[in-house]
Write a protein that holds these residues in place. Structure first.
Motif, mmCIF file in Angstrom:
data_model
loop_
_atom_site.group_PDB
_atom_site.id
_atom_site.type_symbol
_atom_site.label_atom_id
_atom_site.label_comp_id
_atom_site.label_asym_id
_atom_site.label_seq_id
_atom_site.Cartn_x
_atom_site.Cartn_y
_atom_site.Cartn_z
ATOM 1 N N ASP A 161 0.828 -1.202 0.000
ATOM 2 C CA ASP A 161 0.000 0.000 0.000
ATOM 3 C C ASP A 161 0.865 1.257 0.000
ATOM 4 O OD1 ASP A 161 -2.452 -1.408 0.115
ATOM 5 O OD2 ASP A 161 -2.328 -1.547 2.300
ATOM 6 N N LEU A 162 1.880 1.242 0.826
ATOM 7 C CA LEU A 162 2.784 2.390 0.909
ATOM 8 C C LEU A 162 3.445 2.672 -0.440
ATOM 9 C CD1 LEU A 162 4.279 4.513 2.610
ATOM 10 C CD2 LEU A 162 5.853 2.709 3.326
ATOM 11 N N LYS A 163 3.833 1.628 -1.143
ATOM 12 C CA LYS A 163 4.421 1.807 -2.467
ATOM 13 C C LYS A 163 3.397 2.372 -3.438
ATOM 14 C CE LYS A 163 6.784 -0.541 -6.250
ATOM 15 N NZ LYS A 163 7.348 -1.818 -6.766
ATOM 16 N N LYS A 164 2.155 1.911 -3.373
ATOM 17 C CA LYS A 164 1.121 2.411 -4.275
ATOM 18 C C LYS A 164 0.911 3.908 -4.072
ATOM 19 C CE LYS A 164 -1.089 0.454 -6.757
ATOM 20 N NZ LYS A 164 -1.017 0.242 -8.227
ATOM 21 N N TRP A 165 0.905 4.360 -2.832
ATOM 22 C CA TRP A 165 0.709 5.783 -2.522
ATOM 23 C C TRP A 165 1.879 6.630 -3.003
ATOM 24 C CZ3 TRP A 165 3.649 8.484 1.378
ATOM 25 C CH2 TRP A 165 3.220 9.801 1.607
ATOM 26 N N SER A 166 3.077 6.178 -2.712
ATOM 27 C CA SER A 166 4.259 7.005 -2.957
ATOM 28 C C SER A 166 4.866 6.801 -4.336
ATOM 29 C CB SER A 166 5.330 6.709 -1.903
ATOM 30 O OG SER A 166 5.807 5.370 -2.032
ATOM 31 N N GLY A 167 4.736 5.589 -4.869
ATOM 32 C CA GLY A 167 5.455 5.230 -6.086
ATOM 33 C C GLY A 167 6.873 4.800 -5.822
ATOM 34 N N LEU A 168 7.278 4.792 -4.551
ATOM 35 C CA LEU A 168 8.669 4.515 -4.168
ATOM 36 C C LEU A 168 8.837 3.046 -3.818
ATOM 37 C CD1 LEU A 168 11.280 6.192 -3.709
ATOM 38 C CD2 LEU A 168 10.590 6.395 -1.310
ATOM 39 N N GLY A 169 9.827 2.399 -4.416
ATOM 40 C CA GLY A 169 10.102 1.007 -4.114
ATOM 41 C C GLY A 169 11.065 0.857 -2.950
ATOM 42 N N GLY A 170 11.277 -0.386 -2.534
ATOM 43 C CA GLY A 170 12.265 -0.676 -1.507
ATOM 44 C C GLY A 170 11.890 -0.245 -0.105
ATOM 45 N N LEU A 171 10.605 -0.104 0.179
ATOM 46 C CA LEU A 171 10.180 0.377 1.495
ATOM 47 C C LEU A 171 9.891 -0.753 2.488
ATOM 48 C CD1 LEU A 171 7.869 3.351 0.485
ATOM 49 C CD2 LEU A 171 10.173 3.466 1.452
ATOM 50 N N ALA A 172 9.776 -1.986 2.010
ATOM 51 C CA ALA A 172 9.467 -3.084 2.929
ATOM 52 C C ALA A 172 10.510 -3.210 4.043
ATOM 53 C CB ALA A 172 9.333 -4.398 2.163
ATOM 54 N N PRO A 173 11.828 -3.118 3.757
ATOM 55 C CA PRO A 173 12.801 -3.176 4.851
ATOM 56 C C PRO A 173 12.651 -2.024 5.839
ATOM 57 C CG PRO A 173 13.873 -3.582 2.738
ATOM 58 C CD PRO A 173 12.489 -3.091 2.440
ATOM 59 N N VAL A 174 12.276 -0.852 5.345
ATOM 60 C CA VAL A 174 12.065 0.282 6.242
ATOM 61 C C VAL A 174 10.907 -0.001 7.184
ATOM 62 C CG1 VAL A 174 11.598 2.755 6.372
ATOM 63 C CG2 VAL A 174 12.934 1.839 4.460
ATOM 64 N N VAL A 175 9.831 -0.554 6.643
ATOM 65 C CA VAL A 175 8.675 -0.885 7.472
ATOM 66 C C VAL A 175 9.056 -1.921 8.522
ATOM 67 C CG1 VAL A 175 6.347 -1.858 7.456
ATOM 68 C CG2 VAL A 175 7.054 -0.313 5.627
ATOM 69 N N ARG A 176 9.847 -2.905 8.120
ATOM 70 C CA ARG A 176 10.256 -3.935 9.080
ATOM 71 C C ARG A 176 11.121 -3.334 10.186
ATOM 72 N NH1 ARG A 176 10.515 -7.185 4.317
ATOM 73 N NH2 ARG A 176 12.754 -6.815 4.082
ATOM 74 N N ARG A 177 11.974 -2.376 9.856
ATOM 75 C CA ARG A 177 12.786 -1.720 10.884
ATOM 76 C C ARG A 177 11.919 -0.956 11.876
ATOM 77 N NH1 ARG A 177 16.151 -0.027 6.607
ATOM 78 N NH2 ARG A 177 15.519 2.159 6.874
ATOM 79 N N LEU A 178 10.829 -0.432 11.387
ATOM 80 C CA LEU A 178 9.932 0.334 12.253
ATOM 81 C C LEU A 178 8.971 -0.557 13.036
ATOM 82 C CD1 LEU A 178 9.007 3.237 9.812
ATOM 83 C CD2 LEU A 178 10.319 3.455 11.936
ATOM 84 N N ALA A 179 8.894 -1.827 12.685
ATOM 85 C CA ALA A 179 7.883 -2.723 13.250
ATOM 86 C C ALA A 179 7.834 -2.720 14.779
ATOM 87 C CB ALA A 179 8.086 -4.143 12.724
ATOM 88 N N PRO A 180 8.965 -2.646 15.491
ATOM 89 C CA PRO A 180 8.870 -2.621 16.959
ATOM 90 C C PRO A 180 8.091 -1.421 17.501
ATOM 91 C CG PRO A 180 11.096 -3.215 16.278
ATOM 92 C CD PRO A 180 10.372 -2.779 15.045
ATOM 93 N N ARG A 181 7.956 -0.368 16.708
ATOM 94 C CA ARG A 181 7.225 0.820 17.148
ATOM 95 C C ARG A 181 5.768 0.785 16.697
ATOM 96 N NH1 ARG A 181 10.885 5.535 14.739
ATOM 97 N NH2 ARG A 181 9.076 6.764 15.436
ATOM 98 N N LEU A 182 5.400 -0.269 15.963
ATOM 99 C CA LEU A 182 4.082 -0.322 15.337
ATOM 100 C C LEU A 182 3.252 -1.481 15.876
ATOM 101 C CD1 LEU A 182 5.245 0.236 11.641
ATOM 102 C CD2 LEU A 182 4.441 1.980 13.254
ATOM 103 N N LEU A 183 1.956 -1.410 15.628
ATOM 104 C CA LEU A 183 1.077 -2.546 15.837
ATOM 105 C C LEU A 183 0.928 -3.297 14.523
ATOM 106 C CD1 LEU A 183 -1.831 -0.967 17.942
ATOM 107 C CD2 LEU A 183 0.198 -2.183 18.771
ATOM 108 N N THR A 184 0.687 -4.580 14.608
ATOM 109 C CA THR A 184 0.450 -5.361 13.396
ATOM 110 C C THR A 184 -0.898 -6.050 13.467
ATOM 111 O OG1 THR A 184 1.644 -7.256 14.327
ATOM 112 C CG2 THR A 184 2.890 -5.750 12.911
ATOM 113 N N PHE A 185 -1.523 -6.135 12.297
ATOM 114 C CA PHE A 185 -2.810 -6.807 12.139
ATOM 115 C C PHE A 185 -2.726 -7.676 10.896
ATOM 116 C CE2 PHE A 185 -3.441 -2.722 14.174
ATOM 117 C CZ PHE A 185 -4.292 -3.002 15.238
#
Length: 386
Positions: free
Chosen positions: A220-244
């Motif tokens: 979803d984040l890639k669709k909004w931004s058009g920017l690739g390579g964001l999955a590792p960034v999201v994983r780095r942030l995961a400890p600060r986030l909730l997951t569903f």
């Protein structure tokens, strides 16, 4: 044993999105704060979409509030997410453009790469900067000037290369309600008197997206931004986030304190602006846009129509025409209460448009069922369900 992530169904995801978009309840926040929260509003069609997007979300919003921001250089129109024109705050222009530069680079390579082979892009950028900072120029003017020293090159490709290589903003009267003008450009640095952020944090981009569009997947984040390579960034942030998980089992990330209303939370009828990012910012749009209606609001030539939301879902399209008419086109028969609410929202649009005498859209359509209302000389019309 790790507990499984809670599952959020489509209605729950839709209510969360509408809450963050200020479409469950309008807000009294300033236009500047709202534009920042939303990460900008898509503005490739001038001038209506950003104004109508804010009107749907803000109490007491008037055209002058946004036009003044543009004239005072507190908000600008510039190519950003997905390579499309967005209206953003001046501060976000300076931060988001360097973050999203790879999107512009990829778009240039894909569309104009062969026509630019062998070209000295650094020299082109330097010459283009000098030209647009001397005075704002349209792409037609800029392309012709650049081609004067490169007669073997396509002027349109040269202008688009400059659009990619430089952070070009559109200057007023482009984008002003009720006025308008050609899309003339200068650099953000020249227009704002400041330099681009030299070290913007991509992590901030992810967190801001979730605040306005979450819960969401990395896709979803890639669709909004058009920017690739964001999955590792999201994983780095995961400890600060909730997951569903969604109903298809995909992992959704979200901010702990972000609103997630119950799925049966009432959702009022709303008229969402053409090209609104509400419909363009998820890989799976069905949280607000039923798949059977997608082709009816997103045309093959790239137009995204204004949409009628009923119970949190797209249930029709709408248009503000040049004849001061709001045409409502429901895709299915509406309940009386929803029809009345849609007409009230349309009357609100007409009152807004009348404040500066804007002549709106691209023309009217024949009256099919005679359903009408009036406001200050404007007309609300329902077209019969097809």
């Amino acid at each position: 044993m790790t507990a499984p992530e809670p599952v959020l169904g489509r209605r729950a995801l839709g209510r969360a999105l509408l809450a963050r978009q200020h479409l469950l309840a309008r807000t009294d926040r300033t236009a500047t704060a709202t534009i920042h929260h939303l990460g900008g509003l898509q503005a490739q069609a001038a001038p209506q979409p950003p104004y109508l997007g804010l009107l749907a979300r803000l109490d007491g919003f008037t055209p002058e509030r946004l036009s003044t921001l543009i004239e005072q250089r507190a908000a600008v129109r510039i190519a950003l997410q997905r390579g499309t024109i967005h209206l953003v705050t001046a501060e976000d222009c300076l931060t988001l453009r360097p973050l999203l530069q790879p999107v512009l680079d990829q778009g240039l390579r894909t569309t104009y790469g062969k026509r630019l082979t062998g070209l000295d892009l650094d020299a082109l950028a330097a010459e283009a900067r000098e030209l647009v900072e001397e005075q704002p120029r349209t792409f037609q003017q800029l392309g012709a000037l650049l081609a004067a020293t490169r007669p073997d090159r396509d002027p349109a490709a040269l202008a688009q290369a400059a659009r990619c290589l430089l952070p070009l903003v559109q200057v007023p009267p482009r984008g002003l309600w009720g006025r308008g003008g050609p899309a003339a450009h200068t650099t953000a640095e020249s227009w704002l008197g400041r330099t681009l952020d030299p070290a913007p944090a991509v992590e901030d981009l992810v967190l801001r997206y979730l605040a306005a569009f979450g819960p969401a997947t990395a896709a979803d984040l890639k669709k909004w931004s058009g920017l690739g390579g964001l999955a590792p960034v999201v994983r780095r942030l995961a400890p600060r986030l909730l997951t569903f998980r969604d109903e298809q089992g995909r992992v959704l990330y979200d901010l702990p304190q972000a609103p997630r209303p119950e799925e049966d939370t009432p959702a009022p009828v709303r008229l969402v602006a053409p090209f609104d990012n509400l419909l363009l910012s998820h890989a799976d749009r069905t949280r607000v846009l039923p798949e059977e209606y997608r082709a009816r609001v997103m045309t093959q030539n790239g137009i995204v129509l204004g949409t009628l939301l009923v119970d949190g879902l797209v249930a029709g399209s709408w248009q503000l025409t040049a004849e001061q008419e709001v045409v409502l086109r429901p895709f299915t028969a509406l309940r009386r209460a929803d029809r009345q609410a849609a007409e009230a929202e349309a009357e609100r649009v007409l009152a807004f448009a009348a404040e500066r005498g804007d002549r709106g859209g691209d023309g009217g359509h024949g009256d099919r069922d005679g359903g009408r209302g009036r406001n200050g000389g404007g007309t609300v019309r329902f077209e019969a369900v097809e």
